[in-house]
Design a protein around this motif. Structure first.
Motif, short mmCIF file in Angstrom:
data_model
loop_
_atom_site.label_atom_id
_atom_site.label_comp_id
_atom_site.label_asym_id
_atom_site.label_seq_id
_atom_site.Cartn_x
_atom_site.Cartn_y
_atom_site.Cartn_z
N THR A 4 -31.80 -1.15 66.61
CA THR A 4 -30.86 -0.99 67.70
C THR A 4 -31.50 -0.71 69.03
O THR A 4 -32.66 -0.15 68.93
N ARG A 57 -29.26 -2.91 57.84
CA ARG A 57 -28.16 -2.59 58.44
C ARG A 57 -27.27 -1.58 58.09
O ARG A 57 -26.73 -0.55 58.81
N GLU A 58 -27.35 -1.12 56.72
CA GLU A 58 -26.60 -0.14 56.10
C GLU A 58 -27.07 1.15 56.35
O GLU A 58 -26.54 1.97 56.57
N CYS A 60 -28.51 2.06 59.12
CA CYS A 60 -28.27 2.32 60.19
C CYS A 60 -26.80 2.94 60.40
O CYS A 60 -26.42 3.68 61.16
N GLN A 61 -25.71 2.10 59.81
CA GLN A 61 -24.38 2.26 59.71
C GLN A 61 -24.15 3.83 59.14
O GLN A 61 -23.08 4.36 59.63
N GLN A 62 -24.95 3.94 58.19
CA GLN A 62 -24.77 5.34 57.43
C GLN A 62 -24.87 6.48 58.43
O GLN A 62 -24.60 7.43 58.55
N LEU A 64 -24.86 6.09 61.70
CA LEU A 64 -23.83 6.26 62.89
C LEU A 64 -22.41 6.93 62.36
O LEU A 64 -21.91 7.42 62.97
N ALA A 65 -22.03 6.64 61.04
CA ALA A 65 -20.97 7.27 60.56
C ALA A 65 -21.09 8.59 60.35
O ALA A 65 -20.15 9.28 60.49
N HIS A 87 -27.17 -4.22 68.66
CA HIS A 87 -27.84 -4.17 67.33
C HIS A 87 -28.36 -5.30 67.00
O HIS A 87 -27.70 -6.67 67.45
#
Length: 98
Positions: A4, A57-58, A60-62, A64-65, A87
């Motif tokens: 990112t 990606r997962e 990173c998303q975790q 961010l969440a 991203h």
């Protein structure tokens, strides 16, 4: 790998604040963060970029969440900038060894 970037314009008088915030943030990295780089554009000294490298990606998303990665955006906001986030999925790479 997943990357990112946050890119923003930071006035010279806010430079030290951004650097101090980055130094503080990397002492408490989010789960999954592999690397982080804070870079300043040589041609336009007011352009800064925060590059983060994640295993997936997962991951990173975790982060961010959980709002953990918002620390990066907050660093720019505190320095008077509204950063733009992008991203990237790494499709191939080269690594020099030795």
């Amino acid at each position: 790998m997943y990357i990112t970037t946050l890119c923003g314009q930071v006035k010279p008088e806010n430079r030290d604040h951004l650097l101090a915030d980055f130094d503080h943030a990397v002492k408490h990295p989010p789960e999954g963060l592999l690397q982080a780089y804070l870079s300043q554009c040589d041609d336009e000294g007011h352009t800064w970029q925060l590059i983060t490298i994640w295993p997936s990606r997962e991951a990173c998303q975790q982060a961010l969440a959980a709002l953990i990665n918002s620390v990066g955006a907050g660093m720019f906001c505190e320095a008077g900038s509204v950063p733009e986030r992008q991203h990237f999925t790494v499709r191939d790479h080269y690594l020099r060894v030795g």
